[in-house]
Design an enzyme around this catalytic site. Structure first.
Site, mmCIF file in Angstrom:
data_model
loop_
_atom_site.group_PDB
_atom_site.id
_atom_site.type_symbol
_atom_site.label_atom_id
_atom_site.label_comp_id
_atom_site.label_asym_id
_atom_site.label_seq_id
_atom_site.Cartn_x
_atom_site.Cartn_y
_atom_site.Cartn_z
ATOM 1 N N HIS A 14 0.867 -1.195 0.000
ATOM 2 C CA HIS A 14 0.000 0.000 0.000
ATOM 3 C C HIS A 14 0.895 1.233 0.000
ATOM 4 C CE1 HIS A 14 -3.717 2.114 2.009
ATOM 5 N NE2 HIS A 14 -3.078 2.920 1.174
ATOM 6 N N HIS A 16 1.339 4.910 -2.347
ATOM 7 C CA HIS A 16 0.957 5.792 -3.456
ATOM 8 C C HIS A 16 2.240 6.441 -3.950
ATOM 9 C CE1 HIS A 16 -3.336 5.469 -2.311
ATOM 10 N NE2 HIS A 16 -2.814 5.308 -1.108
ATOM 11 N N HIS A 194 -9.488 1.064 -1.084
ATOM 12 C CA HIS A 194 -9.422 1.669 0.241
ATOM 13 C C HIS A 194 -10.826 1.589 0.849
ATOM 14 C CE1 HIS A 194 -5.668 3.256 -1.169
ATOM 15 N NE2 HIS A 194 -5.487 4.081 -0.148
ATOM 16 N N GLU A 197 -11.071 3.475 6.314
ATOM 17 C CA GLU A 197 -9.998 4.345 6.827
ATOM 18 C C GLU A 197 -10.719 5.464 7.588
ATOM 19 O OE1 GLU A 197 -7.930 6.573 3.802
ATOM 20 O OE2 GLU A 197 -6.278 7.149 5.131
ATOM 21 N N ASP A 275 1.942 3.960 3.001
ATOM 22 C CA ASP A 275 0.892 4.780 2.367
ATOM 23 C C ASP A 275 1.477 5.949 1.571
ATOM 24 O OD1 ASP A 275 -1.734 5.291 1.716
ATOM 25 O OD2 ASP A 275 -2.353 6.015 3.677
ATOM 26 N N ASP A 276 1.867 7.027 2.241
ATOM 27 C CA ASP A 276 2.432 8.214 1.580
ATOM 28 C C ASP A 276 3.645 8.669 2.398
ATOM 29 O OD1 ASP A 276 0.238 8.948 -0.511
ATOM 30 O OD2 ASP A 276 -0.860 8.541 1.340
HETATM 31 N N1 HPA Z 1 -6.424 7.476 1.572
HETATM 32 C C1 HPA Z 1 -7.128 7.750 0.481
HETATM 33 N N2 HPA Z 1 -6.587 8.188 -0.635
HETATM 34 C C2 HPA Z 1 -5.272 8.358 -0.678
HETATM 35 C C3 HPA Z 1 -4.485 8.106 0.413
HETATM 36 C C4 HPA Z 1 -5.093 7.637 1.604
HETATM 37 O O1 HPA Z 1 -4.468 7.371 2.652
HETATM 38 N N3 HPA Z 1 -3.218 8.377 0.037
HETATM 39 C C5 HPA Z 1 -3.259 8.790 -1.235
HETATM 40 N N4 HPA Z 1 -4.497 8.777 -1.677
HETATM 41 ZN ZN ZN Z 2 -3.642 4.790 0.682
#
Ligand code: HPA
Ligand code: ZN
Length: 330
Positions: A14, A16, A194, A197, A275-276
């Site tokens: 996971h 991006h 996703h 969250e 994630d990021d």
């Molecule tokens: N959630 C949803 N969209 C996203 C995320 C995330 O954590 N990171 C990049 N796009």
């Molecule tokens: Zn994500």
């Protein structure tokens, strides 16, 4: 322990790729492409990284990625991350990208796929890392647009391991994308989304029921529904959990409040991801060590988490067997 965690072969499912854009590289690419940003230096970019929720992060994330224009930009972005991840002991990466966010700025598929694929081939050759590409759709945009983008990606289907669904979750339930995911299924493309969250556990149920996904990205809110937990446990549906992301976006207040221990206790198939990483305080090692600090897990727990990721990954059987054996020996 940190040294050992680094040597543990890790797969990141996971991630991006647009979220790996570090402030230095954002400014460098802005200059290269003559894009004007509201920041004069790295400190000003970092000062903007105070998020209230998912949407406030998405605003900054969307602005940052406007510096990406050419195949070379996508290549350089992914190449930089492969090198940082390699130093963290990551052996396999599944990169999500958001084609709509680039197509809408006039950046064609060709540049996106060519740049990312070249970085993936380089990483294999130079670093021995495997990787796969996940083409994600923006759930706050129309489903018709997503379907059109899926059709237009036809020349590159062979390079896509799966499709995904990301961006603003609340108010954009999975069922909005039923037709898109049905089409992907007909094309033989695996699916992930996703869910759970910021959105409720019902979105996880809907992702399973209406999108027929093989794994859930995040999924941490599943604990709100005991029947869903039982279902996820029975099927061993992988949940790609992102601990530091959840803290930065206030899904939880502190890492010590994170439901990871309960998810494991419930017998769920969990793996750890960043994630990021440029926006949420670091990559895989930052996440693994923060969990070690917060939960005091031993090597057996981390071996299990690493093996869960490898088992859920899109990779050839021989690669999977090799990594599982390396994890067991670690
Ligand atoms: N959630 C949803 N969209 C996203 C995320 C995330 O954590 N990171 C990049 N796009
Ligand atoms: Zn994500």
């Amino acid at each position: 322990m940190n040294h050992w965690l680094r040597t543990l072969p890790k797969a990141e499912l996971h991630l991006h790729i647009e979220g790996t854009l570090e402030p230095e590289q954002m400014l460098e690419l802005a200059e290269r492409n003559r894009v004007s940003l509201p920041y004069r230096n790295v400190d000003e970019v970092r000062a903007a990284y105070e998020f209230e929720d998912l949407q406030s992060f998405l605003n900054l994330y969307s602005q940052g990625m406007t510096v990406l224009h050419t195949a070379e930009d996508f290549h350089d972005l992914a190449r930089s991350y492969f090198h940082r991840a390699h130093a963290d002991g990551v052996a396999h990466i599944e990169l999500s990208f958001d084609p709509q966010a680039h197509l809408s700025r006039g950046v064609e598929f060709e540049a996106q796929f060519e740049g990312l694929n070249r970085a993936m081939r380089d990483a294999e050759r130079e670093l021995g890392m495997s990787s796969a590409l996940i083409m994600s759709f923006l759930r706050d945009q129309d489903a018709e647009q997503a379907l059109d983008v899926l059709e237009r990606a036809e020349p590159w289907y062979e390079r896509i391991a799966a499709i995904g669904l990301d961006s603003a979750e609340r108010g954009n339930p999975p069922e909005k994308f039923r037709a898109v995911f049905e089409r992907a299924r007909a094309l033989g493309l695996p699916r992930t989304a996703h869910a759970g969250e910021e959105g409720p556990s019902a979105y996880i149920t809907s992702a399973l029921d209406t999108l027929d996904v093989c794994r859930i990205d995040h999924g941490v809110r599943c604990l709100e529904d005991a029947d869903l937990v039982a279902r996820l446990r029975e099927r061993q549906t992988p949940l790609t959990v992102c601990p530091l992301s959840n803290v930065c976006l206030h899904v939880v207040d502190r890492l010590t409040d994170h439901p990871l221990p309960q998810l494991l206790e419930a017998g769920l198939n969990v793996n750890l991801n960043s994630d990021d990483p440029a926006y949420f305080g670091g990559g895989m090692m930052a996440n693994f060590s923060a969990c070690e600090q917060a939960f005091g897990w031993d090597r057996a727990v981390f071996r299990k988490l690493a093996a869960n990721a490898v088992e859920a990954a899109f990779m050839p059987a021989d690669r999977r067997a090799r990594l599982l054996s390396d994890i067991a020996d670690c």
